[in-house]
Design an enzyme around this catalytic site. Structure first.
Site, PDB file in Angstrom:
ATOM      1  CE  LYS A 132      18.694   4.280  17.184  1.00 43.23           C
ATOM      2  NZ  LYS A 132      19.573   3.085  17.352  1.00 43.23           N
ATOM      3  CB  SER A 210      20.705   2.492  13.694  1.00 41.43           C
ATOM      4  OG  SER A 210      20.414   2.065  15.023  1.00 41.43           O
ATOM      5  CB  SER A 234      23.125   1.067  16.867  1.00 40.94           C
ATOM      6  OG  SER A 234      22.898   0.336  15.687  1.00 40.94           O
TER       7      SER A 234
END
Lengths: 539, 103
Positions: A132, A210, A234
């Site tokens: 990420k 996210s 997330s």
């Protein structure tokens, strides 16, 4: 605990607070602080057993789980170069449709793969991973999909990244995310980017946020596994939306050193993986003390997560490794579509049929919605504080995400303290009340256990139609007691041993013909979030 | 309640909000007055509207809550001070106090 041990913790906590204050005044991209992350905690390398490799994974290495890829590499049925090239090939073909990556580190991945094939390496030797884009990656731009970090090149790897690389993992790219880890992945101005890998032609279907890009990269077979962060769902949400198994550990199980902060007391790091065993392998490598993250020192040892994630069979029947009571909350079969209710009911029936599993219904305390609803907003002050210099510089730097950063200014210090009291109150309600009659608890949303820092494991339980899309993944979340990730893995490993949802992969996206625009709705304006939507959906 | 947050006027709230932003060093005028697709940032009016809604709902709900002693407790407000001491990291504290097994 001795006085000396206690004093050491107090000292470390105060040191961390002072360091955080200093960091907030640092102007990007200058760097003051520890020179590197702690790559190797003092522990033995994890022992990953050989597994039966499915025919699909033998035929196409991008189908393989981490455990399958490790098995194939060990048996010399696969090379790291071929594994990495297969994933890079899919990125080249399909990421224009998926938009899962912010950056693809093809050259370094190829070089590391060649090295991996010449060495015995660590347990992840040659395995391509998506990281990420809020994890620091040394020498690779780390943007968090924000104007603020648009050109930020970290001087070191985040601890989790350093540990995965030290274990032989290969960073194949940086995964797209909601700006500063708030919503599903968008550009800083709110334009939707990453799609759900199962519905690439319908960008409006939620891919989960996210950690959207990491999830899409694994679901779309562009990385064997990935890591994300979770402050308000997330990791488990995108895992649920894209048919993956995501492990949000107990707060303190993994370091968040080198992760761009969202809410310091709630930011967790963990894997978005293909099944429980892969999640256990990744977590085993990531977990453990880190001198750069004082909160995670002096905590219980990491249990044998990999063994916990290997299903147990007795006389050919899958059983739970330990008798386990699974709590079902009162809203588990309400407030969702009929199709999801049917999936959840089927899931409970399957779970109840596994020897060793006992399903019980539990209740919520009377103030549950207040404690997990309005009190969730207490976290907002935490995101404002580290970013205040940028708010002062130009609030437009926050793009579509600005509102929740400003909201944090409108809770007073005493209200923030009341929020910390409420955490303690909610903890006791959960551990001594809701969970008094069960070992693990199904969740209808990730927030309560995010507030408390308790572990959660998201995993697939089937598919349902949404609009014109006939097959959209549906998952569920299992929560546990502090530092009992192993119990969660035991339950899900048994469930996955008697089901096959987690082995299914999405069809490849239909690419537009040469010269055409997007495959779906070519004349449509790209979808965008408004500032109000971004605030309402924010992790 | 002797005072009623709902009685605050829009002008009063706007004054409070803009003053708080200034005290934190944030210049609201840096934001656009019309939608700005390039940055996606909210307009000044959107910021004020959003924050008015936030300040009317969240602080009141949070500061109205106290830990509750049993219903028949005398001096309940005093004794509530002793309940649920603030914990930033509840799960970590659970381990530090020996409650988490951590096998």
């Amino acid at each position: 605990m001795t006085d000396r041990e206690l004093n050491r913790r107090v000292f470390l906590s105060r040191s961390a607070a002072a360091a955080a204050g200093a960091a907030a005044l640092t102007t990007m991209p200058a760097w003051v602080g520890p020179a590197s992350a702690e790559a190797s905690p003092t522990k033995r390398p994890p022992n990953v057993p050989d597994v039966d490799v499915r025919p699909a994974a033998k035929a196409d290495p991008t189908e393989a789980t981490v455990a399958e890829a490790i098995t194939l590499l060990r048996r010399r049925r696969l090379t790291a170069v071929d594994l990495v090239e297969a994933h890079l090939d899919r990125i080249t073909k399909f990421d224009s449709a998926y938009q899962a990556f912010n950056a693809v580190t093809a050259d370094s991945a190829r070089a590391q793969a060649r090295t991996a094939d010449r060495s015995s390496g660590g347990v992840l030797n040659g395995i391509p991973l998506c990281i990420k884009d809020n994890y620091y990656t040394a020498g690779v731009t780390t943007t968090a999909n924000s104007f603020i970090f648009a050109s930020f090149v970290p001087p070191y790897d985040a601890t989790s990244v350093a540990r995965l690389k030290a274990a032989g993992g290969i960073v194949i790219g940086k995964g797209q995310m909601g700006p500063l880890a708030t919503t599903r992945a968008t550009t800083p101005n709110g334009t939707i980017t990453t799609v759900n890998a199962w519905t690439p032609g319908t960008p409006s279907i939620d891919p989960g946020g996210s950690s959207t890009g990491p999830a899409c990269s694994v679901a779309g077979r562009m990385a064997t596994s990935s890591i994300g962060t979770q402050t308000g769902g997330s990791i488990v949400n995108p895992s649920n939306q894209q048919n993956l198994t995501g492990l949000k550990p107990t707060m303190g199980r993994t370091s968040i050193y080198g992760v761009i902060p969202l809410s310091y007391t709630r930011d967790h790091s963990g894997p978005l993986a293909r099944d429980a065993l892969d999640a256990a392998i990744m977590m085993t490598i990531m977990a453990g003390p880190d001198r750069n993250d004082p909160r995670i020192l002096g905590l219980p040892d990491v249990p044998d997560l990999i063994t916990a994630a290997v299903p147990v069979r007795r006389r050919g029947t899958v059983v739970l490794r330990r008798p386990t009571t699974i709590g079902v909350p009162p809203d588990y079969l309400t407030g969702v579509s009929a199709a999801v209710v049917a999936l959840r009911s089927g899931f409970l029936d399957t779970l109840d049929g596994i020897p060793g599993a006992t399903v019980v219904h539990v209740g919520y305390p009377g103030d549950w919605s207040l404690m997990t609803g309005t009190f969730n907003n207490v976290r907002l002050s935490e995101r404002t504080e580290p970013f205040l210099p940028f708010l002062k510089q130009d609030p437009k730097l926050f793009g579509v995400s600005l509102l929740s950063w400003l909201q944090g200014l409108f809770l007073s210090g005493d209200e923030w303290i009341t929020g910390q009291r409420a955490k303690n109150h909610l903890l006791r309600e959960v551990l001594d009340g809701v969970m008094s009659s069960c070992d693990v608890l199904l969740q209808t949303g990730p927030v309560p256990f995010d507030i408390l820092g308790l572990p959660e494991l998201g995993f697939p339980i089937g598919f349902a139609a949404i609009g014109a899309e006939p097959k959209v993944p549906s998952g569920t979340i299992l929560g546990g007691r502090p530092y009992e990730e192993d119990r969660l893995l035991e339950v899900v490993a048994a469930y996955q041993a008697v089901t096959s949802w987690h082995t299914q992969r999405p069809a490849d996206p239909v690419l537009p013909a040469a010269g055409a625009r997007r495959a779906a709705a070519p004349d449509a304006e790209p979808l965008r979030l408004t500032p109000e939507q971004a605030a309402a959906l924010s992790a | 309640m002797a005072v009623d947050p709902a009685a605050l006027t829009t002008d009063q709230l706007n004054t409070f909000i803009t003053s708080r932003l200034v005290l934190s060093g944030i210049d609201l005028s840096l934001l656009p007055t019309a939608p700005d697709p390039t940055t996606g940032a909210p307009t000044q009016a959107q910021v004020l509207s959003s924050l008015r809604s936030f300040v009317l709902s969240n602080p009141v709900a949070i500061n109205a809550w106290r830990p509750r002693p049993p219903a028949d407790t005398v001096d309940a407000t005093v004794l509530s001070q002793e309940l649920s001491p603030p914990l930033e990291y509840p799960s970590i504290t659970e381990a530090w106090t020996g409650e988490a097994t951590g096998r």
